[in-house]
Design a protein around this motif. Structure first.
Motif, PDB file in Angstrom:
ATOM      1  N   SER A   1       0.831  -1.202   0.000  1.00 33.82           N
ATOM      2  CA  SER A   1       0.000   0.000   0.000  1.00 33.82           C
ATOM      3  C   SER A   1       0.866   1.253   0.000  1.00 33.82           C
ATOM      4  CB  SER A   1      -0.933   0.008   1.215  1.00 33.82           C
ATOM      5  OG  SER A   1      -0.170   0.108   2.398  1.00 33.82           O
ATOM      6  N   ASP A   2       0.230   2.370  -0.390  1.00 30.01           N
ATOM      7  CA  ASP A   2       0.919   3.665  -0.350  1.00 30.01           C
ATOM      8  C   ASP A   2       1.271   4.048   1.082  1.00 30.01           C
ATOM      9  OD1 ASP A   2       0.690   3.830  -3.077  1.00 30.01           O
ATOM     10  OD2 ASP A   2      -1.160   5.015  -3.016  1.00 30.01           O
ATOM     11  N   ALA A   3       0.398   3.668   2.044  1.00 34.58           N
ATOM     12  CA  ALA A   3       0.670   4.009   3.445  1.00 34.58           C
ATOM     13  C   ALA A   3       1.952   3.323   3.919  1.00 34.58           C
ATOM     14  CB  ALA A   3      -0.511   3.600   4.324  1.00 34.58           C
ATOM     15  N   PHE A   4       2.152   2.048   3.482  1.00 35.62           N
ATOM     16  CA  PHE A   4       3.364   1.318   3.874  1.00 35.62           C
ATOM     17  C   PHE A   4       4.604   2.009   3.301  1.00 35.62           C
ATOM     18  CE2 PHE A   4       6.472  -1.993   2.699  1.00 35.62           C
ATOM     19  CZ  PHE A   4       6.858  -2.389   3.967  1.00 35.62           C
ATOM     20  N   LYS A   5       4.507   2.444   2.075  1.00 29.22           N
ATOM     21  CA  LYS A   5       5.647   3.126   1.466  1.00 29.22           C
ATOM     22  C   LYS A   5       5.925   4.457   2.171  1.00 29.22           C
ATOM     23  CE  LYS A   5       4.653   0.981  -3.011  1.00 29.22           C
ATOM     24  NZ  LYS A   5       4.189   1.199  -4.399  1.00 29.22           N
ATOM     25  N   ALA A   6       4.862   5.146   2.584  1.00 27.76           N
ATOM     26  CA  ALA A   6       5.041   6.413   3.315  1.00 27.76           C
ATOM     27  C   ALA A   6       5.731   6.174   4.652  1.00 27.76           C
ATOM     28  CB  ALA A   6       3.689   7.098   3.518  1.00 27.76           C
TER      29      ALA A   6
ATOM     30  N   ASP B   1      17.970   2.565   9.007  1.00 26.63           N
ATOM     31  CA  ASP B   1      18.109   1.679   7.848  1.00 26.63           C
ATOM     32  C   ASP B   1      17.071   0.556   7.894  1.00 26.63           C
ATOM     33  OD1 ASP B   1      20.233   3.167   6.953  1.00 26.63           O
ATOM     34  OD2 ASP B   1      21.750   1.912   7.946  1.00 26.63           O
ATOM     35  N   ILE B   2      16.858  -0.094   6.733  1.00 24.01           N
ATOM     36  CA  ILE B   2      15.910  -1.201   6.605  1.00 24.01           C
ATOM     37  C   ILE B   2      16.678  -2.443   6.136  1.00 24.01           C
ATOM     38  CG2 ILE B   2      13.839  -2.072   5.472  1.00 24.01           C
ATOM     39  CD1 ILE B   2      13.284   0.237   7.306  1.00 24.01           C
ATOM     40  N   GLU B   3      16.456  -3.555   6.819  1.00 25.21           N
ATOM     41  CA  GLU B   3      16.985  -4.837   6.380  1.00 25.21           C
ATOM     42  C   GLU B   3      15.825  -5.824   6.247  1.00 25.21           C
ATOM     43  OE1 GLU B   3      19.892  -6.100   9.184  1.00 25.21           O
ATOM     44  OE2 GLU B   3      21.373  -4.584   8.605  1.00 25.21           O
ATOM     45  N   ILE B   4      15.944  -6.765   5.256  1.00 25.46           N
ATOM     46  CA  ILE B   4      14.919  -7.792   5.052  1.00 25.46           C
ATOM     47  C   ILE B   4      15.399  -9.068   5.730  1.00 25.46           C
ATOM     48  CG2 ILE B   4      13.574  -9.112   3.401  1.00 25.46           C
ATOM     49  CD1 ILE B   4      12.994  -6.105   3.458  1.00 25.46           C
ATOM     50  N   ASP B   5      14.642  -9.499   6.759  1.00 27.72           N
ATOM     51  CA  ASP B   5      15.026 -10.665   7.547  1.00 27.72           C
ATOM     52  C   ASP B   5      14.452 -11.942   6.911  1.00 27.72           C
ATOM     53  OD1 ASP B   5      16.184 -12.057   9.571  1.00 27.72           O
ATOM     54  OD2 ASP B   5      14.644 -11.602  11.076  1.00 27.72           O
ATOM     55  N   ASP B   6      15.144 -13.070   7.135  1.00 25.72           N
ATOM     56  CA  ASP B   6      14.707 -14.397   6.650  1.00 25.72           C
ATOM     57  C   ASP B   6      14.472 -14.396   5.151  1.00 25.72           C
ATOM     58  OD1 ASP B   6      14.839 -15.250   9.247  1.00 25.72           O
ATOM     59  OD2 ASP B   6      12.679 -15.081   9.626  1.00 25.72           O
ATOM     60  N   PHE B   7      15.336 -13.683   4.427  1.00 21.06           N
ATOM     61  CA  PHE B   7      15.153 -13.621   2.967  1.00 21.06           C
ATOM     62  C   PHE B   7      15.377 -15.011   2.368  1.00 21.06           C
ATOM     63  CE2 PHE B   7      16.348 -12.772  -1.438  1.00 21.06           C
ATOM     64  CZ  PHE B   7      15.319 -11.916  -1.808  1.00 21.06           C
ATOM     65  N   GLY B   8      14.497 -15.382   1.441  1.00 15.72           N
ATOM     66  CA  GLY B   8      14.546 -16.685   0.816  1.00 15.72           C
ATOM     67  C   GLY B   8      13.498 -17.626   1.352  1.00 15.72           C
TER      68      GLY B   8
ATOM     69  N   GLY C   1       9.513  -5.837  -5.771  1.00 16.06           N
ATOM     70  CA  GLY C   1       9.302  -5.446  -4.385  1.00 16.06           C
ATOM     71  C   GLY C   1      10.582  -5.003  -3.717  1.00 16.06           C
ATOM     72  N   LEU C   2      11.706  -5.730  -3.997  1.00 16.85           N
ATOM     73  CA  LEU C   2      12.993  -5.332  -3.441  1.00 16.85           C
ATOM     74  C   LEU C   2      13.409  -3.959  -3.945  1.00 16.85           C
ATOM     75  CD1 LEU C   2      15.305  -8.495  -3.496  1.00 16.85           C
ATOM     76  CD2 LEU C   2      14.522  -7.200  -1.518  1.00 16.85           C
ATOM     77  N   MET C   3      13.179  -3.726  -5.213  1.00 21.33           N
ATOM     78  CA  MET C   3      13.576  -2.439  -5.789  1.00 21.33           C
ATOM     79  C   MET C   3      12.774  -1.289  -5.174  1.00 21.33           C
ATOM     80  SD  MET C   3      13.934  -3.618  -9.776  1.00 21.33           S
ATOM     81  CE  MET C   3      14.313  -1.954 -10.339  1.00 21.33           C
ATOM     82  N   GLU C   4      11.490  -1.522  -4.886  1.00 26.35           N
ATOM     83  CA  GLU C   4      10.664  -0.455  -4.303  1.00 26.35           C
ATOM     84  C   GLU C   4      11.054  -0.172  -2.857  1.00 26.35           C
ATOM     85  OE1 GLU C   4       6.599  -1.536  -4.804  1.00 26.35           O
ATOM     86  OE2 GLU C   4       6.521  -0.924  -6.912  1.00 26.35           O
ATOM     87  N   ILE C   5      11.338  -1.221  -2.101  1.00 26.79           N
ATOM     88  CA  ILE C   5      11.691  -1.020  -0.693  1.00 26.79           C
ATOM     89  C   ILE C   5      13.135  -0.540  -0.565  1.00 26.79           C
ATOM     90  CG2 ILE C   5      12.060  -2.214   1.504  1.00 26.79           C
ATOM     91  CD1 ILE C   5       9.652  -3.869   0.975  1.00 26.79           C
ATOM     92  N   ALA C   6      14.029  -1.012  -1.444  1.00 24.77           N
ATOM     93  CA  ALA C   6      15.441  -0.632  -1.429  1.00 24.77           C
ATOM     94  C   ALA C   6      16.041  -0.772  -0.043  1.00 24.77           C
ATOM     95  CB  ALA C   6      15.597   0.794  -1.943  1.00 24.77           C
ATOM     96  N   PRO C   7      16.102  -2.004   0.505  1.00 19.06           N
ATOM     97  CA  PRO C   7      16.660  -2.185   1.837  1.00 19.06           C
ATOM     98  C   PRO C   7      18.169  -1.985   1.833  1.00 19.06           C
ATOM     99  CG  PRO C   7      16.203  -4.303   0.843  1.00 19.06           C
ATOM    100  CD  PRO C   7      15.663  -3.275  -0.101  1.00 19.06           C
TER     101      PRO C   7
END
Length: 947
Positions: free
Chosen positions: A825-830, A841-848, A856-862
């Motif tokens: 959602s737009d709210a999540f991106k905001a 910073d943002i990290e993606i846990d348990d990737f895979g 999705g990775l490109m939009e979040i850009a962790p």
């Protein structure tokens, strides 16, 4: 001829009289002079007298005095001493010469001695002070006033001052000092002095400086002491009375030149006028400063007229009070003219705001009453009801004393409304109704209860009308009962009632249908949650009353993959699934069973009394078989299943509402076990529930006792083995069971909704640990926290992270990979942008472990991806795992994202993962999660940055 003291001279000088060459009677009003002369002659015989209300010669508005006559003997002759006024004025008619028989010469009574005798008679205590020796000479009266015997006291200035009250002594000392320094001429001061018996009395001391004849340079101070205690008490009582009046008393003086003064005002006057008391005393012209501008000119004009005509001043005006807003005041004052032409008003000021408001309300009410009367008259003549007043006389006869025009029209009379008594008032009542009609009137007259009656009358053109009558009876002293009421034509109402009676059955049918709708689900037709709750309550009540067996079997049903049907095929498909489930439940249950839809995709079945768990299992099997039959929506299959939880109670009165909790627990076990399953509530489940309840209480205690602590697992750089950062992990330092990991209690914490509070504690304690490590020389480059998507925008979480980020340590939020799929959602991106703008910073846990997309990775850009330990752990012996890790590293390098590998447990893991391109490693090979102190011991083994 007279001799007099200064007080008498000032009074007569003020009234325009000189004493030289005057006799005593000539100084007073002509009407009083004869009485004074008679009293002087009687006093000559030695008799003391008093005359009240004696006026001085002069204008009519002069004040009156009480005149005391006292005899004074000198050389065998008696003179009258006249005492009056405040301060006490004394005058003594001089005695005529007394022939000296021996010498033939005449002796004169000395003026000073006569005045001294007069002062003694008037109650003055006279004294004089030699300023050089500070010795005091005083008359006997002064000693007696203080309670001492004359000549028994060695009188000097210190003794005199010691008699004066400590709070007043500075006044007397200032007067003496001023007279000695010749800075003042005459002083008149009031103060308290202690008498011999220890009591304090008020005195007025009049003093002035004098020079002894023949003794140049010798200064004396002369004075007279007057006891004013009684006058003071009266004055204080009067002031108390004046100050406690609802209004304010005042004296206003205006001189011929127009200057205004306020010699007296009671305490309430400044409060009423909204003025500062000291400012009002200094400038009497300010008393009109807050008068409303529209009223001020009228008030001033009233004062001018009163001054010119000496007419009483009475006026109302508005005041803009600085503290309490707009007020209404009223002033009443009587003017008097003084000999010098000045005008004095004695008046009373009061707040009449409430009175003015009441008057306005009365006027408004009067107008409203007049308007209401006019409206009522108009209404009575034009209302659909006919107004009447009916008198039932003691002899049983009745008369109409008043009827409106509409009344006459209703009963079929022609012409204007009747204005005179008429017997047989209701002669047009239909004969069939007349007996009951009259009986109702007599019954109401007897009980004085309101009269109501419906009857028929024969109107114009012999047409029958239904009339409804109502009236209020009241009994007069002579026994006459007066009915005041109205008649209304209800012919159409009666016709309508007939129609309504026919419609009543239809309404009752509709009520039954509405009640059914209120208790049933509109989509499936099954009973709803409201009906289900009523049935549970009724079963429990029947069990408690003994009207039915107390056992009960409850089946809870929750659909599996229902959300997927809604998301993939749409909500209409979801509705078809629910309808199908409703139909299956109706077909598979017995008549004595009760099935209900209690939520979105949740259902519940109450088996009839006397049925067992095996009966429930059979019912569930029938339902599962039916649900397994294919269901197509627009040619596409709807794939769903159901999980079942069964709970049984031998006696519902013992378990009460917990039976539903038992069934829920069994259902949750079925869902956790892989869905599309059936679970029975067992003793083990019961133990789990009890365990969770105890755990909930312990968690509450843990919050209160501060038992939650952060542990830290190091993250190591693969290239040089230096500390890259730490991951903060929650631990519960249980007082009995020691350190507990989240998987043992977090499911209960989530139910209790205390996870946000626990997160806050972990972050605050982590910030403290970072500060203490820094004080010991250890700086941790980065710290990461596990945060759910629902908590990542929590202001408290973001605020705590920003506080940590102010130091030398970067802050990272670890988000699960599932967020990439579930949150678009737009709210999540905001929220992500808000976190990044806060320096987090943002990290993606348990990737895979999920199904995240590259987009999705490109939009979040962790900042980094943390490879799931289930992928990293097998790399030592599984080539596929190495290929997967290599693929993830290539994706991350392409997108400019860092890689952190979890599950590093051996040296082989370190070598392989580093070779595959993993930049940061985390796992038991380096360290298990460490306490704050353990990490401090661990840090020196690594290459860490020192503060």
């Amino acid at each position: 001829m007279l001799c007099a003291n200064d007080a008498a001279r000032r009074i007569f000088a003020r009234e325009g009289e000189a004493l030289e060459g005057k006799s005593a009677p000539a100084l007073f009003h002509p009407e009083d002079a004869a009485r004074i002369a008679t009293c002087c002659d009687r006093v000559a015989s030695g008799q003391a007298l008093a005359l009240p209300d004696i006026r001085l010669r002069g204008p009519a508005a002069q004040p009156a005095f009480d005149l005391d006559f006292s005899p004074v003997e000198e050389e065998g002759r008696i003179a009258a001493v006249l005492v009056f006024g405040e301060p006490r004025a004394v005058c003594v008619p001089r005695l005529p010469p007394i022939p000296d028989i021996r010498t033939g010469t005449c002796l004169k009574l000395q003026q000073y001695e006569l005045l001294q005798m007069a002062a003694e008679t008037a109650g003055f205590g006279q004294w004089y002070l030699d300023t050089g020796t500070q010795r005091i000479k005083a008359t006997d009266t002064l000693f007696r006033m203080l309670g001492y015997q004359p000549e028994k006291i060695d009188l000097d200035l210190p003794w005199f001052l010691s008699r004066i009250h400590p709070d007043d002594r500075h006044v007397a000392e200032a007067a003496i000092d001023g007279l000695i320094a010749e800075s003042v001429g005459v002083r008149r001061d009031d103060y308290r002095m202690r008498c011999k018996d220890g009591t304090w009395r008020w005195f007025q001391n009049c003093v002035q400086r004098a020079f002894l004849p023949g003794s140049p340079g010798t200064n004396v101070i002369c004075g007279s002491l007057i006891d004013i205690s009684a006058r003071r008490a009266v004055s204080e009582r009067l002031n108390t009375l004046a100050d406690n009046l609802p209004g304010a008393l005042f004296e206003r003086q205006e001189s011929v030149s127009g200057s205004v003064s306020l010699p007296y005002s009671s305490a309430k006057m400044p409060e009423l006028l909204g003025l500062d008391p000291s400012g009002m005393a200094d400038d009497a012209g300010t008393i009109l400063s807050h008068v409303h501008p529209e009223d001020r000119e009228r008030v001033e004009a009233g004062i001018r007229v009163s001054k010119q005509t000496l007419a009483p001043l009475n006026c109302r005006f508005r005041l803009d009070h600085p503290d309490i807003g707009a007020r209404w005041l009223s002033v009443s004052a009587l003017p008097f003219r003084k000999p010098d032409g000045a005008t004095v008003w004695f008046g009373y000021l009061q707040d009449i705001t409430d009175r003015v408001q009441t008057e306005a309300q009365v006027a408004e009410a009067t107008q409203a009453l007049q308007a209401a009367h006019e409206r009522l008259t108009s209404i009575a003549d034009n209302a659909p009801a006919g107004i009447f007043e009916y008198w039932l006389l003691p002899d049983g006869h009745g008369e109409l004393r008043y009827t409106s025009a509409r009344f006459e029209e209703l009963v079929g009379n022609s012409g204007p409304a009747a204005t005179v008594p008429r017997p047989a008032a209701f002669s047009k009542v239909l004969p069939q109704d007349f007996p009951s009609f009259m009986a109702s009137i007599k019954d109401s007259a007897h009980t004085l209860k309101p009269w109501t009656c419906r009857f028929r009358i024969v109107g114009r053109a012999r047409k029958i009308h239904w009339i409804s009558g109502s009236a209020i009876p009241r009994r007069k002293e002579d026994g006459t009962v007066v009915f005041t009421g109205a008649l209304t034509d209800v012919t159409k109402d009666v016709e309508r009632e007939t129609s309504l009676a026919r419609a009543h059955r239809l309404a009752e049918d509709m009520r039954i249908r509405n009640e059914h709708q209120a208790l049933h689900d509109g989509l499936t037709g099954l009973p709803n949650r409201r009906y289900y709750d009523q049935m549970i309550a009724q079963r429990m009540q029947d069990a408690a009353d003994g009207t039915m067996p107390g056992d009960c079997v409850l089946i809870r049903i929750d659909l599996d993959h229902f959300k997927s049907v809604n998301d993939t095929l749409g909500h209409e498909a979801g509705d078809q699934v629910l309808i199908r489930v409703g139909e299956v439940l109706r077909r598979c249950i017995r008549r004595v069973d009760f099935a209900a839809r209690i939520g979105g995709d949740e259902f519940s079945i109450i088996l009839g009394a006397g049925h067992s768990v095996s009966d429930a299992q059979e019912t569930v099997k029938r339902i599962k078989d039916r649900l397994a039959e294919p269901l197509l929506y627009k040619g596409r299959p709807c794939r769903f299943g159901a999980s079942f939880g069964i709970a049984h109670a031998e006696d519902m009165t013992e378990v009460g509402g917990e039976l539903q909790l038992f069934a829920d627990a069994a259902l949750y076990r079925a869902k956790d076990g892989g869905r599309n399953r059936v679970e029975l509530f067992t003793a083990e489940l019961h133990r789990d529930i009890l365990h969770d309840r105890r755990l909930a209480a312990e968690l509450q205690d843990a919050l209160e006792n501060d038992e939650f602590v952060p542990f830290f697992q190091p993250q190591i750089r693969a290239d040089d083995g230096a500390l890259f950062g730490v991951e903060a992990l929650l631990r519960w330092d249980h007082p009995e069971r020691g350190i507990q990991t989240p998987d043992s209690f977090m499911h209960v914490a989530e139910q209790m909704r205390i996870v946000p509070e626990i997160d806050r504690i972990v972050m605050e304690k982590s910030r403290g640990a970072l500060a203490r490590w820094r004080d010991r020389g250890v700086i941790v480059p980065k710290i990461s926290f596990n945060v759910s998507s629902g908590r990542m925008h929590d202001p408290d979480v973001v605020r705590a992270a920003k506080e940590i980020a102010k130091g030398d340590t970067r802050v990272t939020f670890e988000l699960l990979e599932s967020i990439l799929v579930e949150e678009e959602s737009d709210a999540f991106k905001a929220h992500l942008e808000m976190i990044r703008s806060a320096g987090i910073d943002i990290e993606i846990d348990d990737f895979g472990s999920g199904h995240a997309s590259i987009v999705g990775l490109m939009e979040i850009a962790p900042t980094a991806l943390k490879i799931d330990r289930r992928i990293a752990l097998p790399v030592v012996h599984d080539e596929r795992s190495r290929h997967l890790v290599n693929a993830i590293v290539e994706i991350a390098e392409t997108l400019g994202i860092g890689i952190i590998a979890e599950g590093v447990e051996t040296r082989d893991h370190v070598a392989i993962l580093a070779a595959l391109g993993c930049q940061v490693l985390q796992g038991y090979h380096f360290a298990m999660p460490l306490s704050e102190a353990q990490l401090l011991d661990f840090a020196p083994r690594l290459s860490v940055r020192r503060a």
